[in-house]
Structure formats: C-alpha cells, structure tokens
Design a protein around this motif. Structure first.
Motif, PDB file in Angstrom:
ATOM      1  N   GLU A   1     -15.920  27.861 -10.794  1.00  0.00           N
ATOM      2  CA  GLU A   1     -14.539  27.587 -10.943  1.00  0.00           C
ATOM      3  C   GLU A   1     -13.763  26.656 -10.512  1.00  0.00           C
ATOM      4  O   GLU A   1     -12.927  25.973 -10.928  1.00  0.00           O
ATOM      5  CB  GLU A   1     -13.725  29.085 -10.670  1.00  0.00           C
ATOM      6  N   GLU A   2     -14.190  26.318  -9.259  1.00  0.00           N
ATOM      7  CA  GLU A   2     -13.653  24.999  -8.276  1.00  0.00           C
ATOM      8  C   GLU A   2     -13.960  23.796  -8.917  1.00  0.00           C
ATOM      9  O   GLU A   2     -13.327  22.984  -9.124  1.00  0.00           O
ATOM     10  CB  GLU A   2     -14.077  25.118  -6.878  1.00  0.00           C
ATOM     11  N   ALA A   3     -15.321  23.876  -9.383  1.00  0.00           N
ATOM     12  CA  ALA A   3     -15.853  22.712 -10.034  1.00  0.00           C
ATOM     13  C   ALA A   3     -15.109  22.298 -11.423  1.00  0.00           C
ATOM     14  O   ALA A   3     -14.731  20.853 -11.676  1.00  0.00           O
ATOM     15  CB  ALA A   3     -17.539  22.837 -10.068  1.00  0.00           C
ATOM     16  N   PHE A   4     -14.933  23.170 -12.121  1.00  0.00           N
ATOM     17  CA  PHE A   4     -14.244  23.294 -13.572  1.00  0.00           C
ATOM     18  C   PHE A   4     -12.608  22.784 -13.065  1.00  0.00           C
ATOM     19  O   PHE A   4     -12.354  21.891 -13.757  1.00  0.00           O
ATOM     20  CB  PHE A   4     -14.209  24.676 -14.326  1.00  0.00           C
ATOM     21  N   LYS A   5     -12.032  23.290 -12.127  1.00  0.00           N
ATOM     22  CA  LYS A   5     -10.666  23.303 -12.139  1.00  0.00           C
ATOM     23  C   LYS A   5     -10.486  21.629 -11.536  1.00  0.00           C
ATOM     24  O   LYS A   5      -9.543  20.846 -12.083  1.00  0.00           O
ATOM     25  CB  LYS A   5     -10.088  24.149 -10.955  1.00  0.00           C
ATOM     26  N   ASN A   6     -11.279  21.325 -10.706  1.00  0.00           N
ATOM     27  CA  ASN A   6     -11.184  19.719 -10.327  1.00  0.00           C
ATOM     28  C   ASN A   6     -12.035  18.672 -11.074  1.00  0.00           C
ATOM     29  O   ASN A   6     -10.977  17.816 -11.317  1.00  0.00           O
ATOM     30  CB  ASN A   6     -11.913  19.648  -8.822  1.00  0.00           C
ATOM     31  N   ASN A   7     -13.039  18.973 -11.782  1.00  0.00           N
ATOM     32  CA  ASN A   7     -13.785  17.893 -12.383  1.00  0.00           C
ATOM     33  C   ASN A   7     -13.237  17.660 -13.856  1.00  0.00           C
ATOM     34  O   ASN A   7     -13.366  16.799 -14.406  1.00  0.00           O
ATOM     35  CB  ASN A   7     -15.232  18.108 -12.344  1.00  0.00           C
ATOM     36  N   VAL A   8     -12.852  18.988 -14.571  1.00  0.00           N
ATOM     37  CA  VAL A   8     -12.775  19.168 -15.863  1.00  0.00           C
ATOM     38  C   VAL A   8     -11.065  19.072 -16.129  1.00  0.00           C
ATOM     39  O   VAL A   8     -10.352  18.136 -16.527  1.00  0.00           O
ATOM     40  CB  VAL A   8     -12.995  20.535 -16.542  1.00  0.00           C
ATOM     41  N   LEU A   9     -10.472  20.003 -15.525  1.00  0.00           N
ATOM     42  CA  LEU A   9      -8.819  20.155 -15.385  1.00  0.00           C
ATOM     43  C   LEU A   9      -8.147  18.820 -14.770  1.00  0.00           C
ATOM     44  O   LEU A   9      -7.382  18.403 -15.374  1.00  0.00           O
ATOM     45  CB  LEU A   9      -8.324  21.456 -15.182  1.00  0.00           C
ATOM     46  N   GLY A  10      -8.690  18.613 -13.794  1.00  0.00           N
ATOM     47  CA  GLY A  10      -8.232  17.461 -12.777  1.00  0.00           C
ATOM     48  C   GLY A  10      -8.269  16.329 -13.589  1.00  0.00           C
ATOM     49  O   GLY A  10      -7.492  15.419 -13.679  1.00  0.00           O
ATOM     50  N   THR A  11      -9.566  16.136 -14.299  1.00  0.00           N
ATOM     51  CA  THR A  11      -9.676  14.804 -15.033  1.00  0.00           C
ATOM     52  C   THR A  11      -8.670  14.634 -16.127  1.00  0.00           C
ATOM     53  O   THR A  11      -8.127  13.718 -16.654  1.00  0.00           O
ATOM     54  CB  THR A  11     -11.154  14.475 -15.686  1.00  0.00           C
ATOM     55  N   LEU A  12      -8.718  16.026 -16.870  1.00  0.00           N
ATOM     56  CA  LEU A  12      -7.725  15.953 -18.172  1.00  0.00           C
ATOM     57  C   LEU A  12      -6.379  15.460 -17.528  1.00  0.00           C
ATOM     58  O   LEU A  12      -5.486  14.962 -18.195  1.00  0.00           O
ATOM     59  CB  LEU A  12      -7.771  17.377 -18.597  1.00  0.00           C
ATOM     60  N   ASN A  13      -5.880  16.249 -16.578  1.00  0.00           N
ATOM     61  CA  ASN A  13      -4.505  16.010 -16.059  1.00  0.00           C
ATOM     62  C   ASN A  13      -4.287  14.442 -15.714  1.00  0.00           C
ATOM     63  O   ASN A  13      -3.171  13.915 -16.020  1.00  0.00           O
ATOM     64  CB  ASN A  13      -4.182  16.755 -14.798  1.00  0.00           C
ATOM     65  N   ALA A  14      -5.058  13.752 -15.081  1.00  0.00           N
ATOM     66  CA  ALA A  14      -5.143  12.551 -14.607  1.00  0.00           C
ATOM     67  C   ALA A  14      -4.946  11.739 -15.779  1.00  0.00           C
ATOM     68  O   ALA A  14      -4.326  10.697 -16.067  1.00  0.00           O
ATOM     69  CB  ALA A  14      -6.319  12.045 -13.742  1.00  0.00           C
ATOM     70  N   ALA A  15      -6.010  11.922 -16.830  1.00  0.00           N
ATOM     71  CA  ALA A  15      -5.949  10.923 -18.107  1.00  0.00           C
ATOM     72  C   ALA A  15      -4.832  11.336 -18.971  1.00  0.00           C
ATOM     73  O   ALA A  15      -4.178  10.308 -19.360  1.00  0.00           O
ATOM     74  CB  ALA A  15      -7.013  11.580 -18.869  1.00  0.00           C
TER      75      ALA A  15
ATOM     76  N   PHE B   1       0.717  -1.194   0.049  1.00  0.00           N
ATOM     77  CA  PHE B   1      -0.066  -0.089   0.063  1.00  0.00           C
ATOM     78  C   PHE B   1       0.875   1.239   0.075  1.00  0.00           C
ATOM     79  O   PHE B   1       1.745   1.365   0.848  1.00  0.00           O
ATOM     80  CB  PHE B   1      -1.004  -0.141   1.238  1.00  0.00           C
ATOM     81  N   PHE B   2       0.561   2.073  -1.054  1.00  0.00           N
ATOM     82  CA  PHE B   2       1.415   3.410  -1.083  1.00  0.00           C
ATOM     83  C   PHE B   2       0.651   4.454  -1.038  1.00  0.00           C
ATOM     84  O   PHE B   2      -0.835   4.551  -1.596  1.00  0.00           O
ATOM     85  CB  PHE B   2       2.154   3.554  -2.238  1.00  0.00           C
ATOM     86  N   THR B   3       0.644   5.458  -0.381  1.00  0.00           N
ATOM     87  CA  THR B   3      -0.111   6.875  -0.316  1.00  0.00           C
ATOM     88  C   THR B   3       0.565   7.938  -1.082  1.00  0.00           C
ATOM     89  O   THR B   3       1.831   8.159  -0.903  1.00  0.00           O
ATOM     90  CB  THR B   3      -0.457   7.305   1.224  1.00  0.00           C
ATOM     91  N   GLU B   4      -0.445   8.842  -1.919  1.00  0.00           N
ATOM     92  CA  GLU B   4       0.179   9.964  -2.577  1.00  0.00           C
ATOM     93  C   GLU B   4      -0.806  10.890  -2.207  1.00  0.00           C
ATOM     94  O   GLU B   4      -1.812  10.982  -2.362  1.00  0.00           O
ATOM     95  CB  GLU B   4       0.206   9.722  -3.931  1.00  0.00           C
ATOM     96  N   ILE B   5      -0.207  12.146  -1.463  1.00  0.00           N
ATOM     97  CA  ILE B   5      -1.145  13.275  -1.194  1.00  0.00           C
ATOM     98  C   ILE B   5      -0.809  14.446  -2.485  1.00  0.00           C
ATOM     99  O   ILE B   5       0.352  14.863  -2.793  1.00  0.00           O
ATOM    100  CB  ILE B   5      -0.775  14.253   0.065  1.00  0.00           C
ATOM    101  N   ALA B   6      -1.705  14.549  -3.290  1.00  0.00           N
ATOM    102  CA  ALA B   6      -1.684  15.192  -4.465  1.00  0.00           C
ATOM    103  C   ALA B   6      -2.885  15.903  -5.045  1.00  0.00           C
ATOM    104  O   ALA B   6      -3.979  15.404  -4.549  1.00  0.00           O
ATOM    105  CB  ALA B   6      -1.402  14.228  -5.745  1.00  0.00           C
ATOM    106  N   ASP B   7      -2.980  16.927  -5.536  1.00  0.00           N
ATOM    107  CA  ASP B   7      -4.043  17.875  -6.076  1.00  0.00           C
ATOM    108  C   ASP B   7      -4.284  17.505  -7.800  1.00  0.00           C
ATOM    109  O   ASP B   7      -3.100  17.489  -8.320  1.00  0.00           O
ATOM    110  CB  ASP B   7      -3.672  19.372  -5.639  1.00  0.00           C
ATOM    111  N   LEU B   8      -5.169  17.053  -7.903  1.00  0.00           N
ATOM    112  CA  LEU B   8      -5.716  16.555  -9.565  1.00  0.00           C
ATOM    113  C   LEU B   8      -5.273  18.009 -10.395  1.00  0.00           C
ATOM    114  O   LEU B   8      -4.586  17.840 -11.540  1.00  0.00           O
ATOM    115  CB  LEU B   8      -6.850  16.518  -9.835  1.00  0.00           C
ATOM    116  N   GLN B   9      -5.143  19.042  -9.906  1.00  0.00           N
ATOM    117  CA  GLN B   9      -5.169  20.277 -10.588  1.00  0.00           C
ATOM    118  C   GLN B   9      -3.489  20.557 -10.839  1.00  0.00           C
ATOM    119  O   GLN B   9      -3.154  21.341 -11.672  1.00  0.00           O
ATOM    120  CB  GLN B   9      -5.685  21.712  -9.956  1.00  0.00           C
ATOM    121  N   ASP B  10      -2.629  19.708 -10.251  1.00  0.00           N
ATOM    122  CA  ASP B  10      -1.206  19.867 -10.363  1.00  0.00           C
ATOM    123  C   ASP B  10      -0.753  18.885 -11.315  1.00  0.00           C
ATOM    124  O   ASP B  10      -0.679  17.773 -11.048  1.00  0.00           O
ATOM    125  CB  ASP B  10      -0.487  19.711  -9.146  1.00  0.00           C
TER     126      ASP B  10
END
Length: 609
Positions: free
Chosen positions: A372-386, A330-339
């Motif tokens: 703007e927070e919904a956009f950053k997390n749900n859209v930009l965050g998803t794009l970054n993760a993808a 088990f590994f943990t990573e504290i990270a922000d999707l927007q990064d």
C-alpha cells in the motif's frame, strides 16, 4: 643544506676540478716540463670563465638529485663555452694556442664534473632512502606516468614504497632497465612476477586506460596477495591538482562503469539554462546527483523537493557552497507526493519549466511487505506530481523509472510500470511533454548492494548473496543522472527512454571483487547464499528485444515502442484501493502491469503478421 652553503661547496668543488683537469693534462702531455706563466694564466682564466659560464646557465641552481639528461646537456654546453673563451683569451694574450692541453683538459673536466654531479645525486638518494623495511612495489605501466612515479618514489624520503620493477605490454620495453628498474614482463606475468620478486604493493600507472583494460589488469592483480592501488585520473594529473603519488583504491565503479558519454551541451542548455527546474526526491541518491548536474547548466532557479528534511537540507547546503559564485537561486520544499494540494501549490508557486521526478519507494523486499505504501508513493504520488505539472504548464516532465518495471514480479516493479502508463496517458491529454527514463541498479545508491557488501566486510563477513546465478545491470550515479538529463533534451512526449546498461554483472563475482578491493581474500570473509527474496528475479530486463527501437537516439539511449495505455483500469484501481487488503492490491498491480506488457507483445505480433 642552504643555498649559500650549497653554492660555496659547488664553487669550491668545481675550482678543484678545473685545477686538477689542467694539471693532469700538463702532466700527461709534458711530464718533465716546469709550469710557466702561460699555464698559470690558462688556469686562472679557466677558473673565472668556468664559474661565469655555470652562473650564466644557472647550473648552480640545479637540484642535482633530480637531474636528467637535459641538465647534462646544459652542463656540457657550459663547459664547452668556458673552454672556448679560455682558448680565445690565451690566443689574445700570448699569440699561441695550447690545443692539446685544452683538449685533454676538456675531456678530464667533463668526466670529473659529470662524475661529481652523479655522485651528488647518488649520495642524496642514499640520504633520502627511508630507514626500516619498505614495501616492495611493482609498477604496472613503464610509460611516462610510470617512470615519473618511479622517480618520485625513489627520491621521496617519506614514502614507504620501494619500486623494484615494471610490467608493461609494450614489446619494445621488455628486457630493458628503466630508471634502474627492470621491465620484468607483461600484464599477463603479474602473478608470476609478484611471486618471484616478493611484491607487497602494486600501483597501476596507466592513467589513460579504459574500463575494459582496467578490469583485465585488476583481475590479474587480484590473484596476488599484494595491495593494489592506482594513480589519479589523467585530467587530474594534467591540471596539477593531484600528484602522481597520491594513489587511490580501485573502486567497483572503476571496473563496472562504462566510458563516459559526452553530453549534447547545446540541447541541454536550451531547455535548462536560465530556466526554473524542480526535482522531486532531491535528497535521494539519483535526485541529488541530478541537482548537481543540472546546476552546472546554470538554471535561473532550482527547486529541491523532498519528504526528508535532513537530506534536503544537506543537498541544499552542498549546492549553495559549490555554486556560490553563480546566480542560481536554490529553494527547498518539504512536501509529500501523496498530498495533492501541496504538490499543486508548489508547482503553481514556482512555475517550473522542467520537472525531474526522482522520488519513489524502490526497495523491493520492503515494498513486498508494504504494497500500500508503494502504491501511494509510486502511483498516487506520480499522478499528483504529473497533474500539478500539467496544471502549472510545465514544459517537460521526466520520470525516473526502473528495469524492474519490465515483466514485473514485484510490487515495486509493478507500481513503477503503472506510473509509466500514467505518464504516457498524461502526455496524451496535456500540453506538457511527459517522458519516462528506465535504467537498472545504480552503484552506490542508498540500499544498493555494494554499500551492504562493504558493511558486511567491515564486520568480518560473511557477504550475503541471494543466489549464485543472480545477475544485475549496473550504472554509476553520475552516468545515470547525465543520461536522464540528456533524455529530457530528446523528449518529444510519451517516450519511455531506455538506457543502455551494458553487460549484466554476476553478483557473486561482484562480491568477490569488493572483498579483494577491501584487502581481504574470499576465504577470509566468505560468501553466504541466502535464497531469492520475495519479488526478486534472477535476471532483470530492460526491454524485450522486440520492444525497443533498434537504433539509439543518442549514445546509450534507446526509445521503447508505444505501449498500451490502460488508464481506465488505473482509475478503477485507484477507486478500489481504500477497500483492498495487501494481498488483493499486490495481485491487482501485478495483473495490470503484466497485462500491459502482454498487450504490447500482442500489438507487435499483429503488426509483424
């Protein structure tokens, strides 16, 4: 009473019974004759052989306060054996048989032995009864579980419950007494029976009943003033982990959850077992449950990624304790999707085979005020993760979406619809299989309506509902997580999987059920209607009828038909985002998400034309 004192008492009692049985037999058959040596021999032989036989059949070790028909049968055998051996001994010693004496004595013996054990049970049962007022209890179900429950309650000196009757739908049991308790009616008679017998407590003792049966029975019980509980699940009783008297409250999940779907273990194992799995939003309600379910398939490594350190720490400790006997890392990573850089670094460091993207902002009214927070997390965050997943050559990327992405009227629903389009676009340009899984409200998740209701009830009410006609689809957290994992095994790339949410639930009726389950009446707590909040709809949709494949690809899993990909517009929105205010952003999101849905309908109309 110790075993030795109990044994001494029983041997003394039985000795008296043997002597009495033979004496009464001789008195009845030969009242004027004197007792001879053959009578004394017969008495002595029967005394010895009775005790030898009872020791052999272990009847002096039986707890007669819990005796059943089985013990009575063994007792009859033991008495029969002792009399048979006595008859043989008399024939050998005297050459004659006093069959009349023995036959009459046998009958008296059986009567007295049986009566003594019954009396023992009645006396012990009397001692076990609890002093003071006990709660009059109605048992629903007169089957094996119900009779077992009745027996344990009647013999348990510590319980406050006093069973007084059964109800059961089996016509063969009507008008009968079981365990000394009447079968007072069927399920439909619960209200009248409870009133007539002044019932304080109702126990549901049908461990194998399905959800529809439970809902029907609980609805009847809720019409009474009695507290309603149920015995444990059948599998818990079978394994012996839980006693039949360890009741639990009926939960909303019991009434709204559907029958469990069996997973295709083999297909899931192929893409999860001994693989590296990463879960974003691993500290959330859905993400943490996905982690629990995935761990059962023994991945090589499970990476828990999240923004909140406390929730990530909690799920890490839980998993390490629950799966300490496995080789899972088990590994943990504290990270922000927007990064974007951090997401790329995490993916490249762990090189996951499978990614479950559960991280998202999901609270509809909050996102209306913070688009703007919904956009950053749900859209930009998803794009970054993808993009990070594609770059690190992830095999399967599963994004968790929502029914609010269908014909969205909210910022949250719009951002999730745009995120779905990003996933479908990434699938077209990447070797990674990108899919989305769409489902409705999850019972017990953070921010869901049921914890809110319970909190309001604890404070004395009222329970707040936005509109009398508000309905929602519901699914339990474990079921949603299992189906998400199963959808990943079905992924070919580009699909939007739609989970069958069953029948929609009226929120007002749900509130009433939660109030009753908490031990109150609706009148005591009250229901207050507050009006529909910004971004909410009266009715949620999973997909329009013409936008979902008719056949299920797996029980309770459908595939949505291919939708329009407006990635150029998404890129334009991302480029314009820094300069837009909240009103402009909300308008652009709603326009884009609904435009995509309109394009789907137009394409379908063209094809059908």
């Amino acid at each position: 009473m110790t075993y030795r004192s109990r044994l001494s008492l029983l041997v003394l009692l039985d000795s008296g019974i043997v002597i009495t049985a033979l004496a009464v037999s001789r008195w009845l058959l030969e009242p004027n004759s004197a007792a001879g040596t053959s009578f004394y021999f017969l008495t002595g032989a029967l005394l010895v052989l009775h005790h030898v036989s009872f020791f052999y059949f272990k009847l002096y070790k039986k707890a007669w306060e819990y005796a059943s028909v089985g013990e009575l049968v063994i007792m009859a055998k033991a008495v029969g054996v002792s009399f048979l051996l006595t008859a043989i001994a008399q024939a050998v010693a005297y050459g004659t048989l006093q069959l009349k004496w023995l036959a009459v004595a046998w009958m008296i013996h059986i009567l007295l032995i049986g009566g003594s054990r019954l009396g023992w049970r009645m006396i012990r049962g009397g001692f076990n009864k609890q002093n003071g007022k006990r709660k009059r209890t109605l048992i629903v179900g007169a089957g094996s579980a119900g009779t077992m429950l009745a027996r344990q309650l009647m013999n348990n000196p510590d319980t406050e419950l006093h069973p007084v009757a059964f109800v059961d739908d089996d016509a063969k049991k009507q008008m009968l007494d079981i365990m000394g308790l009447p079968v007072a009616g069927n399920i439909g008679d619960i209200v009248s029976v409870a009133k007539k017998l002044e019932i304080d407590y109702i126990v549901l003792a049908i461990p194998s009943m399905n959800k529809k049966e439970l809902y029907h029975i609980y609805t009847e019980c809720a019409k009474t003033s009695a507290k309603t509980q149920m015995i444990p699940m059948l599998e818990d009783l079978a394994t012996g982990r839980i006693s039949v008297t360890q009741f639990r409250d009926v939960q909303v999940e019991d009434l709204l959850g559907r029958e469990q779907v069996e997973l295709d273990i083999e297909s899931i194992s192929e893409y999860v077992t001994q693989k590296v799995v990463l879960v974003t939003g691993a500290g959330g309600s859905i993400g943490s449950e996905v982690c629990r379910q995935i761990s059962r398939f023994l991945p090589e490594k499970l990476v828990l990624l999240g923004h909140g350190e406390n929730s990530i720490y909690a799920i890490e400790m839980e998993l390490k304790e629950s799966f300490k006997d496995t080789n899972i890392k088990f590994f943990t990573e504290i990270a922000d999707l927007q990064d974007a850089d951090k997401m790329m670094a995490v993916m490249l460091a762990h090189r996951p085979h499978v990614v479950y993207h559960a991280a998202a902002h999901k609270h509809v009214p909050l996102m209306e005020r913070n688009p703007e927070e919904a956009f950053k997390n749900n859209v930009l965050g998803t794009l970054n993760a993808a993009k990070a997943a594609s770059k690190s050559r992830v095999e399967t990327f599963v994004m968790i979406s929502t029914d609010k992405a269908v014909n969205p009227t909210s910022v949250m629903g719009s951002t999730k619809r745009v995120a779905e389009m990003i996933i479908q676009h990434m699938d077209r340009i990447s070797h990674t299989k990108f899919v989305a899984v769409r489902f409705g409200n999850v019972l017990g998740s953070r921010g869901s309506v049921i914890p809110l209701f319970k909190k309001q009830i604890t404070k004395g009410g009222p329970v707040t509902v936005t509109h009398p006609d508000m309905v929602r689809y519901f699914m339990t957290i474990p079921e949603a997580s299992r189906l998400v994992i199963q959808a990943g095994a079905l992924a070919k790339g580009g699909e939007v999987f739609v989970l069958d949410m069953g029948e929609p639930v009226n929120i007002t009726q749900l509130a009433k059920n939660v109030i009753r389950m908490s031990g109150y009446t609706v009148e005591e707590i009250g229901i207050e209607y507050t009006g529909i909040r910004p971004g909410e709809k009266l009715f949620e949709e999973m997909l329009k009828d013409d936008e979902v494949m008719e056949q299920q690809v797996y029980p309770k899993i459908y595939i949505g038909k291919a939708s329009a990909i407006l990635y150029e517009e998404i890129e334009g929105l991302i480029a314009d985002f820094p300069a837009m205010n909240q009103i402009e952003l909300r308008a652009r999101l709603l326009e884009m998400a609904n435009h995509a849905m309109a394009d789907v309908k137009q394409k379908l109309a063209t094809v059908s034309g």
